[in-house]
Design a protein around this motif. Structure first.
Motif, short mmCIF file in Angstrom:
data_model
loop_
_atom_site.label_atom_id
_atom_site.label_comp_id
_atom_site.label_asym_id
_atom_site.label_seq_id
_atom_site.Cartn_x
_atom_site.Cartn_y
_atom_site.Cartn_z
N UNK A 122 0.83 -1.21 0.00
CA UNK A 122 0.00 0.00 0.00
C UNK A 122 0.87 1.25 0.00
N UNK A 123 1.94 1.24 0.79
CA UNK A 123 2.83 2.39 0.82
C UNK A 123 3.51 2.58 -0.54
N UNK A 124 3.84 1.47 -1.20
CA UNK A 124 4.46 1.55 -2.54
C UNK A 124 3.49 2.18 -3.53
N UNK A 125 2.23 1.78 -3.47
CA UNK A 125 1.24 2.31 -4.42
C UNK A 125 1.01 3.79 -4.18
N UNK A 127 2.95 5.92 -2.94
CA UNK A 127 4.13 6.72 -3.29
C UNK A 127 4.38 6.69 -4.79
N UNK A 128 3.40 6.15 -5.54
CA UNK A 128 3.50 6.08 -7.00
C UNK A 128 4.76 5.33 -7.46
N UNK A 129 5.10 4.29 -6.71
CA UNK A 129 6.22 3.43 -7.10
C UNK A 129 7.59 4.02 -6.86
N UNK A 130 7.69 5.11 -6.08
CA UNK A 130 8.98 5.74 -5.84
C UNK A 130 9.84 4.92 -4.88
N UNK A 131 9.24 4.01 -4.19
CA UNK A 131 9.99 3.15 -3.26
C UNK A 131 9.76 1.69 -3.66
N UNK A 132 10.50 1.18 -4.68
CA UNK A 132 10.30 -0.18 -5.19
C UNK A 132 10.48 -1.25 -4.13
N UNK A 133 11.33 -1.00 -3.13
CA UNK A 133 11.59 -2.02 -2.11
C UNK A 133 10.37 -2.28 -1.24
N UNK A 134 9.36 -1.39 -1.32
CA UNK A 134 8.15 -1.60 -0.52
C UNK A 134 7.17 -2.57 -1.17
N UNK A 135 7.39 -2.91 -2.43
CA UNK A 135 6.49 -3.88 -3.07
C UNK A 135 6.98 -5.29 -2.70
N UNK A 136 6.45 -5.79 -1.61
CA UNK A 136 6.90 -7.07 -1.05
C UNK A 136 5.97 -8.18 -1.55
N UNK A 137 6.53 -9.07 -2.35
CA UNK A 137 5.77 -10.22 -2.86
C UNK A 137 6.70 -11.42 -2.91
N UNK A 178 -3.82 -6.96 -7.01
CA UNK A 178 -3.48 -6.30 -5.75
C UNK A 178 -3.22 -4.81 -5.95
N UNK A 179 -2.49 -4.45 -6.99
CA UNK A 179 -2.19 -3.04 -7.25
C UNK A 179 -3.47 -2.25 -7.53
N UNK A 180 -4.38 -2.83 -8.32
CA UNK A 180 -5.63 -2.13 -8.62
C UNK A 180 -6.49 -2.00 -7.37
N UNK A 181 -6.47 -3.03 -6.53
CA UNK A 181 -7.25 -2.96 -5.29
C UNK A 181 -6.72 -1.85 -4.37
N UNK A 182 -5.38 -1.79 -4.24
CA UNK A 182 -4.80 -0.79 -3.36
C UNK A 182 -4.91 0.60 -3.95
N UNK A 183 -4.95 0.70 -5.26
CA UNK A 183 -5.08 2.02 -5.89
C UNK A 183 -6.48 2.57 -5.74
N UNK A 192 5.17 9.24 1.65
CA UNK A 192 6.36 8.51 1.26
C UNK A 192 7.37 8.41 2.37
N UNK A 193 7.26 9.24 3.41
CA UNK A 193 8.23 9.18 4.51
C UNK A 193 7.62 8.62 5.77
N UNK A 194 6.31 8.47 5.77
CA UNK A 194 5.66 8.02 6.99
C UNK A 194 5.18 6.61 6.86
N UNK A 195 4.52 6.14 7.91
CA UNK A 195 3.99 4.79 7.93
C UNK A 195 2.57 4.81 7.45
N UNK A 196 2.03 3.67 7.26
CA UNK A 196 0.68 3.51 6.74
C UNK A 196 -0.26 3.22 7.88
N UNK A 197 -1.38 3.94 7.89
CA UNK A 197 -2.43 3.64 8.87
C UNK A 197 -3.65 3.21 8.10
N UNK A 198 -4.44 2.42 8.68
CA UNK A 198 -5.60 1.85 8.00
C UNK A 198 -6.76 1.80 8.96
#
Length: 451
Positions: A122-125, A127-137, A178-183, A192-198
């Protein structure tokens, strides 16, 4: 590749590539046509495996090309052993996708599901893909390895939970489920610098599963159990230590046979990573050049897998059954081909027999006609001989009659001659007597006169 392609996979890949093809402009289509023509070395409007290998090695290097060649069975939609222009287009489309790769083995994920960290993704999405390491699969194989070593949680943050999500391997990452769901969701907030809350509660952690002692084969990348071996020549272990002592190679990659000439061998002491996965490695070694491929014989494996008294590799149990089913299908196809061949041979033999019988019948007719002609000629000759004999008999009869007549005439002549002679003799005697008498009388008279 981590999976076996199905007909549905080929249909999906074909549909996705054709949709992308229709969206191209004329220039892009012409460029793709040029790439195809450059790879078509023999000019038969198709790519062979050798031509595909040259293209992949030139474009991606030998190591990457060896892995991408496994896409052949996916893009060869009609299974004719060659790739036409649109099948090559499917290959280019699949290879060119910005696919989701496993964060552990770095290989593209071609499964229909994967393990993902929804928080990091979710954080990767956002941030518009600016942090590729966040896409954990993670792919299925690496997830099994993690369970073996009792590893859990996200590689970025162990407090995050990995969950299984649907995946489409034939679209770009931005178009995967998954990407479409999160988008599309609006319940998450991040920077992009903070954590994700849900606002949605996190799913409960997945309970740890009982480890199955599965390790990954460095050759085929399959997950296998550390159990006794199934094949002769494997050294008694299902997993063979890889060169250098780093990891294992399964016995299916180290013990092999040729599917055409039956040549068997093993390389359990010095196995080579990736060697037996190359489908054409045996072409120049098989006694039937151009036909051989390495494989393992599933028949003893199926027999060994039916033994319930020994531990089994769960991956291979399914593999053995699939290979056995394929072998049974191949044997059934071979049997049907043999039956068709036998039927064709019987039909050909029947045709030859019919032709032979017709030839014999024609010869018999010719013989009958020749016999009839000979009989006619013999009858005519016999008739001629009978007529000649009859004429000869008539001539003989006439000759006998003539001879009898001549004989009768001769007898009559002789009789008449005898009678004439007798008459003449009588007349002569009478004349002689008369003469004598007259002479005697005259003598007497003379005497008497003298006296």
């Amino acid at each position: 590749m981590p999976r076996a392609w199905t007909a549905e996979d080929r249909k999906r890949a074909w549909a996705a590539s054709m949709s992308a093809w229709n969206a191209l402009d004329a220039t892009a289509k012409q460029e793709l046509r040029s790439v195809f023509n450059q790879g078509d070395k023999d000019g038969d409007n198709t790519w062979s495996r050798a031509e595909l290998k040259q293209f992949l090695e030139k474009s991606f290097g030998p190591e990457q090309a060896a892995r991408l060649q496994d896409l052949w069975s996916l893009v060869d939609a009609n299974g004719d052993g060659s790739l036409d222009f649109y099948e090559v287009g499917t290959l280019v489309y699949v290879v060119g996708l910005e696919k989701t790769s496993c964060c552990r083995c770095r290989e593209p994920i071609y499964d229909d599901s994967l393990m993902a960290c929804r928080t990091c993704c979710t954080q990767h999405v956002q941030c518009n893909g600016q942090r590729p390491s966040d896409w954990i699969a993670l792919c299925e194989a690496c997830e099994r390895v993690r369970r073996v070593f009792r590893q859990s949680g996200c590689p970025n943050d162990p407090s995050h939970v990995l969950e299984r999500v649907a995946h489409d391997p034939f679209v770009n990452r931005a178009a995967c489920p998954l990407y479409r769901e999160l988008s599309s969701t609006g319940s998450n907030r991040s920077s992009c610098s903070g954590s994700v809350t849900s606002s949605r509660p996190s799913p409960p952690p997945t309970p740890p599963q009982q480890p199955q002692e599965l390790v990954q084969c460095r050759c085929c990348t399959g997950m296998h159990a550390l159990v006794p071996g199934y094949l002769k020549g494997s050294g008694g272990s299902h997993m063979v230590p890889a060169p250098g002592g780093s990891g294992y190679i399964c016995e299916l990659c180290a013990v092999w046979m040729c599917e055409s000439c039956g040549t068997q061998g093993c390389d359990v002491h010095h196995p080579q990573v990736g060697k037996w996965r190359k489908t054409l490695v045996h072409v120049d070694k098989c006694t039937r050049v151009g036909e051989g491929r390495w494989r393992f014989d599933a028949r003893p494996l199926v027999t060994a897998s039916a033994d319930t008294s020994r531990p089994h590799c769960p991956t291979c149990l399914g593999t053995f059954k699939q290979v056995q089913a394929q072998q049974q299908a191949d044997e059934a196809a071979a049997q049907q081909a043999a039956q068709r061949g036998a039927a064709q041979a019987a039909h050909q033999q029947w045709a030859q027999h019919t032709q032979h019988a017709a030839a014999q019948h024609a010869a018999a007719q010719q013989s009958a006609q020749a016999a009839q002609l000979w009989a006619q000629q013999a009858a005519a000759q016999q008739a001629q001989q009978a007529a000649a004999q009859q004429q000869q008999r008539k001539a003989d009869k006439k000759e006998r009659k003539r001879e009898l007549r001549d004989a009768a005439v001769g007898v009559a002549v002789e009789t008449a001659a005898e009678k004439v002679a007798e008459t003449v003799a009588e007349v002569v005697m009478e004349k002689v007597m008369e003469t004598a008498i007259d002479a005697g009388v005259e003598a007497v008279a003379s005497a008497c006169t003298i006296m």
